[in-house]
Write an enzyme that holds these catalytic residues in place. Structure first.
Site, PDB file in Angstrom:
ATOM      1  CE  LYS A 112      -4.313  -1.761   1.914  1.00 59.23           C
ATOM      2  NZ  LYS A 112      -5.306  -1.673   2.992  1.00 59.23           N
ATOM      3  CE  LYS A 195      -5.379  -8.767  -2.436  1.00 60.24           C
ATOM      4  NZ  LYS A 195      -5.318  -8.262  -1.052  1.00 60.24           N
ATOM      5  CE  LYS A 198     -13.688  -4.503   0.195  1.00 67.57           C
ATOM      6  NZ  LYS A 198     -12.885  -4.694   1.425  1.00 67.57           N
TER       7      LYS A 198
END
Ligand code: TYM
Length: 332
Positions: A112, A195, A198
């Site tokens: 992130k 993966k 969202k």
């Protein structure tokens, strides 16, 4: 009954099929055997850039999807993380026993921080895993059903529980991650090496629980496969086809070898159509129920408030024990 804890971030308008088969389905199936706590983790969602009005709406939508998918708020405790202050309070204490080095090793933090850039790499993002550990440890949860990507965080939680217990005396239950290997990781339909997430780059690669059926069907129809014709499960050589087979297996309950046999001599078009049909059939009632619940936000908020009271009762007992163990002076 043994305790169970799990949660999802309200970081999009809808949950996706990875959240559904990786976690939500397991939650539903485990809620009778456990005293379960299911949390909408809004404090986690603010660790990356977010929009306040959207967050409020997404928090309700996430709760509605839990209920629509079969989590019964009369049986399980279904609530919003920020409604129970003990989460933040215990997280602070856990920060004081967590090494900078061990937090730096968390792969989600590394992912992130590189995705959102230096300005968005905050202390909050860095402390994400200690807040998650607080979630779990407050409820004495033995079982934590999650997808594969959360395994490292649950392992850190175990380390912190053991460390606290040995330093300050037996306080925390050491939790176990519960990961269903077959569906632990669902991949993006357009980019089947990564993966499903969202915050994916391509909207077409993510199948949302609240999407309209026609949209879902189209996403499967245009899913990336490969230049061969053979339908078989081979993650390395055929990531797209393998992902579709995984999803179909999960929605039909047919084990992989038997499923492969059904498709001998058939084409990718058949497979895509069958996956789309199975997913739409399962999602349609969930979607309808979620939208119905969202029509009455006041009632939903009442359910969440009552459940937060129940959660706080349990959480406050743990927090009080922790404060006592570490020597904080009780307020007279
Ligand atoms: P979140 O919101 O990212 O994801 C919610 C759950 O869905 C699983 N999941 C997947 N499973 C299979 N394939 C995928 N592509 C996929 N993407 C997501 C996740 O593993 C997760 O189980 N940190 C957690 C939220 C959390 C939590 C907790 C979980 C906060 N506190 C305490 C358990 C216990 C998270 O990021 O979830």
């Amino acid at each position: 009954k043994p305790r169970l804890f799990s949660g999802m971030q309200p970081s999009a308008q809808s949950l996706h099929i990875g959240n559904y088969v990786g976690a939500l389905q397991q939650w539903r199936d485990m809620q009778d055997a456990y005293d379960a706590f299911f949390c909408v983790v809004d404090l986690h969602a603010i660790t990356v850039p977010q929009d306040p009005a959207a967050l409020r709406e997404q928090t309700r939508r996430t709760a509605a999807q839990y209920i629509a998918a079969g989590i019964d708020p009369a049986k399980s405790t279904l609530y919003v993380q920020s409604h129970v202050p003990a989460h933040s309070q215990l997280a602070w204490v856990l920060n004081t026993i967590t090494g900078f080095g061990e937090a730096s090793r968390m792969t989600q933090f590394k992912d992130k921080s590189s995705r959102y850039g230096a300005d968005a790499t905050t202390l909050g993002l860095f402390a994400y895993p200690t807040l998650m550990a607080a979630d779990i440890l407050l409820y004495g949860a033995e079982a934590v059903p999650v997808g594969d990507d959360q395994k490292q965080h649950v392992e850190l939680t175990r380390d912190l529980a053991n460390r606290f217990n040995s330093r300050f005396g037996e306080t925390f239950v050491v939790p176990e991650p519960i990961i269903l290997t077959e569906t632990a990781r669902i991949y993006d339909l357009q980019n089947p090496e990564s993966k499903m997430s969202k915050s994916a780059a391509s909207e077409n690669g993510v199948v949302w629980l609240l999407d309209e059926p026609a949209k879902t069907a189209k996403k499967f129809k245009t899913a990336v496969t490969d230049a061969e014709r053979e339908i078989r499960f081979d993650r390395g050589a055929k990531p797209g086809v393998s992902n579709l087979l995984t999803i179909l297996s999960s929605f039909t309950g047919t084990a992989m070898p038997a499923l492969e046999e059904q498709y001998v001599g058939r084409g990718y078009g058949d497979l895509k159509k069958d996956v789309a049909d199975a997913v739409v059939a399962a999602f349609e009632p969930v979607r309808a129920r979620a939208l119905e619940l969202l029509d009455d936000p006041a009632e939903l908020d009442r359910v969440l408030a009552a459940n937060a009271d129940r959660a706080a009762e349990v959480a406050d007992v743990t927090l009080k024990a922790v404060y006592d163990r570490i020597g904080l002076l009780p307020r007279g």
